[in-house]
Enzyme design. Structure first.
Site, PDB file in Angstrom:
ATOM      1  CB  CYS A   1    -125.221  49.908 -40.259  1.00 45.82           C
ATOM      2  SG  CYS A   1    -124.542  48.530 -41.174  1.00 45.82           S
TER       3      CYS A   1
ATOM      4  CG  HIS B   1    -126.541  52.369 -42.874  1.00 44.82           C
ATOM      5  ND1 HIS B   1    -125.219  52.390 -43.286  1.00 44.82           N
ATOM      6  CD2 HIS B   1    -126.949  51.084 -42.995  1.00 44.82           C
ATOM      7  CE1 HIS B   1    -124.854  51.177 -43.619  1.00 44.82           C
ATOM      8  NE2 HIS B   1    -125.877  50.368 -43.456  1.00 44.82           N
TER       9      HIS B   1
ATOM     10  CG  ASN C   1    -123.512  48.637 -45.965  1.00 45.41           C
ATOM     11  OD1 ASN C   1    -123.074  49.405 -45.119  1.00 45.41           O
ATOM     12  ND2 ASN C   1    -124.434  47.725 -45.699  1.00 45.41           N
TER      13      ASN C   1
HETATM   14  N1  ACO Z   1    -125.198  38.440 -58.027  1.00 43.69           N
HETATM   15  C1  ACO Z   1    -126.146  37.775 -58.733  1.00 43.69           C
HETATM   16  N2  ACO Z   1    -127.177  37.137 -58.165  1.00 43.69           N
HETATM   17  C2  ACO Z   1    -127.260  37.180 -56.823  1.00 43.69           C
HETATM   18  C3  ACO Z   1    -126.305  37.839 -56.032  1.00 43.69           C
HETATM   19  C4  ACO Z   1    -125.231  38.481 -56.682  1.00 43.69           C
HETATM   20  N3  ACO Z   1    -124.291  39.145 -56.023  1.00 43.69           N
HETATM   21  N4  ACO Z   1    -126.652  37.704 -54.728  1.00 43.69           N
HETATM   22  C5  ACO Z   1    -127.786  36.991 -54.703  1.00 43.69           C
HETATM   23  N5  ACO Z   1    -128.151  36.652 -55.969  1.00 43.69           N
HETATM   24  C6  ACO Z   1    -129.307  35.869 -56.398  1.00 43.69           C
HETATM   25  C7  ACO Z   1    -129.843  34.993 -55.307  1.00 43.69           C
HETATM   26  O1  ACO Z   1    -129.142  33.763 -55.240  1.00 43.69           O
HETATM   27  C8  ACO Z   1    -131.282  34.783 -55.739  1.00 43.69           C
HETATM   28  O2  ACO Z   1    -131.332  33.812 -56.737  1.00 43.69           O
HETATM   29  P1  ACO Z   1    -132.544  32.734 -56.782  1.00 43.69           P
HETATM   30  O3  ACO Z   1    -133.778  33.561 -57.001  1.00 43.69           O
HETATM   31  O4  ACO Z   1    -132.167  31.884 -57.918  1.00 43.69           O
HETATM   32  O5  ACO Z   1    -132.530  32.080 -55.443  1.00 43.69           O
HETATM   33  C9  ACO Z   1    -131.638  36.134 -56.377  1.00 43.69           C
HETATM   34  O6  ACO Z   1    -130.379  36.764 -56.700  1.00 43.69           O
HETATM   35  C10 ACO Z   1    -132.430  37.045 -55.462  1.00 43.69           C
HETATM   36  O7  ACO Z   1    -131.812  37.017 -54.164  1.00 43.69           O
HETATM   37  P2  ACO Z   1    -132.380  37.861 -52.967  1.00 43.69           P
HETATM   38  O8  ACO Z   1    -131.549  37.602 -51.750  1.00 43.69           O
HETATM   39  O9  ACO Z   1    -133.860  37.670 -52.852  1.00 43.69           O
HETATM   40  O10 ACO Z   1    -132.089  39.321 -53.510  1.00 43.69           O
HETATM   41  P3  ACO Z   1    -132.577  40.683 -52.935  1.00 43.69           P
HETATM   42  O11 ACO Z   1    -133.339  41.388 -53.949  1.00 43.69           O
HETATM   43  O12 ACO Z   1    -133.164  40.544 -51.562  1.00 43.69           O
HETATM   44  O13 ACO Z   1    -131.189  41.488 -52.777  1.00 43.69           O
HETATM   45  C11 ACO Z   1    -129.622  42.108 -51.084  1.00 43.69           C
HETATM   46  C12 ACO Z   1    -130.188  40.969 -51.933  1.00 43.69           C
HETATM   47  C13 ACO Z   1    -128.984  43.105 -52.020  1.00 43.69           C
HETATM   48  C14 ACO Z   1    -128.595  41.543 -50.115  1.00 43.69           C
HETATM   49  C15 ACO Z   1    -130.776  42.789 -50.305  1.00 43.69           C
HETATM   50  O14 ACO Z   1    -131.567  41.827 -49.666  1.00 43.69           O
HETATM   51  C16 ACO Z   1    -130.298  43.776 -49.265  1.00 43.69           C
HETATM   52  O15 ACO Z   1    -129.765  44.817 -49.588  1.00 43.69           O
HETATM   53  N6  ACO Z   1    -130.543  43.502 -47.972  1.00 43.69           N
HETATM   54  C17 ACO Z   1    -130.237  44.426 -46.900  1.00 43.69           C
HETATM   55  C18 ACO Z   1    -128.797  44.510 -46.569  1.00 43.69           C
HETATM   56  C19 ACO Z   1    -128.642  45.529 -45.449  1.00 43.69           C
HETATM   57  O16 ACO Z   1    -129.470  46.387 -45.254  1.00 43.69           O
HETATM   58  N7  ACO Z   1    -127.622  45.470 -44.690  1.00 43.69           N
HETATM   59  C20 ACO Z   1    -127.551  46.499 -43.639  1.00 43.69           C
HETATM   60  C21 ACO Z   1    -126.900  46.138 -42.549  1.00 43.69           C
HETATM   61  S1  ACO Z   1    -125.214  45.753 -42.871  1.00 43.69           S
HETATM   62  C22 ACO Z   1    -124.403  45.813 -41.350  1.00 43.69           C
HETATM   63  O17 ACO Z   1    -124.994  45.944 -40.333  1.00 43.69           O
HETATM   64  C23 ACO Z   1    -122.917  45.645 -41.329  1.00 43.69           C
END
Ligand code: ACO
Length: 330
Positions: free
Chosen positions: A117, A257, A287
């Site tokens: 990214c 980003h 994204n």
């Molecule tokens: N729908 C419903 N529930 C979900 C989903 C979904 N799509 N995905 C995860 N969950 C659940 C999980 O299983 C978890 O359940 P549990 O509590 O029963 O275990 C709960 O939701 C919380 O999961 P987390 O992973 O803690 O959720 P978080 O709030 O961290 O959000 C996310 C996840 C959106 C991926 C976030 O962490 C994020 O945006 N991270 C950064 C991503 C990023 O910046 N990428 C950039 C680089 S990309 C590149 O370089 C190509």
């Protein structure tokens, strides 16, 4: 007119993929729901490239728009840089296809940057170095990604996040004091494991097994990426400002980003730049990795949000973990 060379953005362009995948569409594919996706990420829908469109064709379309905006012909380009981790193929570079598709000179070195990214800011920094040292005059810097073709649409942790698209700028040497004031690039190689496409390279060559296990699809430890993203993006923004003796209130536009609205809100608070100054399109694009900065910049420029002499801040972070910032006097 000064003798000091600066790198000015002379034109911007983008490719908006034609297909749309909404959160409600995803509800029918994996165990997820619109409310979770909107509240946890800020994404409502993402763009998907149609069959027959590739990473290079999106890049070429974006670059043609940028050349038009700059009032330049492809022959003016001395270099083409594509930031991408989703190339047309491992060999040759996507940028080489772009050179052919737009009809640029065969003498124009064209290569890809792999910084996920952060690929667009890495490319911008390289073009800036070549231009300021006088080695070239004009370059194309492109962020182009087709992440949906490297996606496991059974993995709800990743498939709700990403979209396809491309954005491009044409940068050229200028002498009136405007342009790129600084770029800063960083990599933390101790974090290679938290964001990967593990299969299909020399470590795990493509085989029936790697494909069956979807090792060619993106894998991410989202929570870990989230934590470092807030910290490193904020630090990169602060470095850009302090290096140039600028304050948060001096910044008119942030082209960041866009991976998650909660990351951007946290960064906005930490660096004291109101979120209203950010060029946002995550809600409708998802994204788009290296494409997200040049797409959102192009939209801001075309909406008249950027005026001469405005200060524009760019920040990005992605797999590597690689990140960086750029500060530009428009
Ligand atoms: N729908 C419903 N529930 C979900 C989903 C979904 N799509 N995905 C995860 N969950 C659940 C999980 O299983 C978890 O359940 P549990 O509590 O029963 O275990 C709960 O939701 C919380 O999961 P987390 O992973 O803690 O959720 P978080 O709030 O961290 O959000 C996310 C996840 C959106 C991926 C976030 O962490 C994020 O945006 N991270 C950064 C991503 C990023 O910046 N990428 C950039 C680089 S990309 C590149 O370089 C190509």
């Amino acid at each position: 007119m000064s003798s000091v060379i600066h790198t000015r953005i002379a034109g911007t362009g983008k490719y908006r993929a034609d297909g749309v995948l909404t959160n409600h569409d995803l509800e029918k594919m994996v165990d997820t729901n619109d409310t979770w996706i909107r509240e946890r990420t800020g994404i409502r829908e993402r763009r998907i490239a149609l069959p027959g469109v590739y990473t290079s064709t999106m890049a070429s379309a974006a670059l043609k728009e940028a050349l038009d905006a700059a009032g330049m012909q492809p022959g003016a380009l001395d270099m083409i840089i594509c930031g991408t981790v989703t190339p047309d193929m491992p060999l040759p570079a996507t940028a080489a296809f772009v050179q052919r598709q737009i009809g640029a000179s065969g003498n124009c070195p064209s290569f890809d940057i792999s910084a996920a990214c952060a690929g667009f800011i890495y490319g911008l920094s390289i073009a800036d170095a070549f231009i300021r040292t006088g080695k070239i005059r004009t370059a194309a810097v492109i962020g182009t990604e087709m992440l949906t073709r490297f996606m496991d649409f059974e993995d709800r942790n990743t498939c709700v996040l990403f979209g396809d698209g491309a954005g491009a700028v044409v940068v050229t040497a200028d002498h009136d004091g405007r342009g790129i004031l600084s770029t800063h690039l960083f990599t933390d190689g101790s974090l290679t494991d938290i964001l990967q496409i593990p299969g299909g390279g020399s470590k795990e060559p493509a085989s029936a097994e790697t494909v069956a296990q979807k090792r060619h699809c993106i894998q991410m430890e989202g929570r870990e990426v989230f934590k470092v993203a807030v910290r490193y993006l904020s630090e990169a923004a602060e470095t850009a400002l302090s290096t140039n003796g600028k304050k948060p209130e001096d910044v008119q536009l942030v082209a960041a980003h866009q991976a998650n609205m909660r990351i951007l809100s946290a960064v906005s608070k930490r660096v004291s730049i109101p979120i209203e100054r950010f060029a946002l399109n995550l809600e409708s694009y998802g994204n788009t990795s290296s494409a997200s900065i040049p797409i959102s910049l192009d939209e801001a420029v075309r909406a008249g949000r950027v005026n001469d002499n405005d200060l524009v801040l760019m920040i990005a972070l992605g797999g590597g973990i690689s990140w960086g910032s750029a500060l530009i006097r428009w």
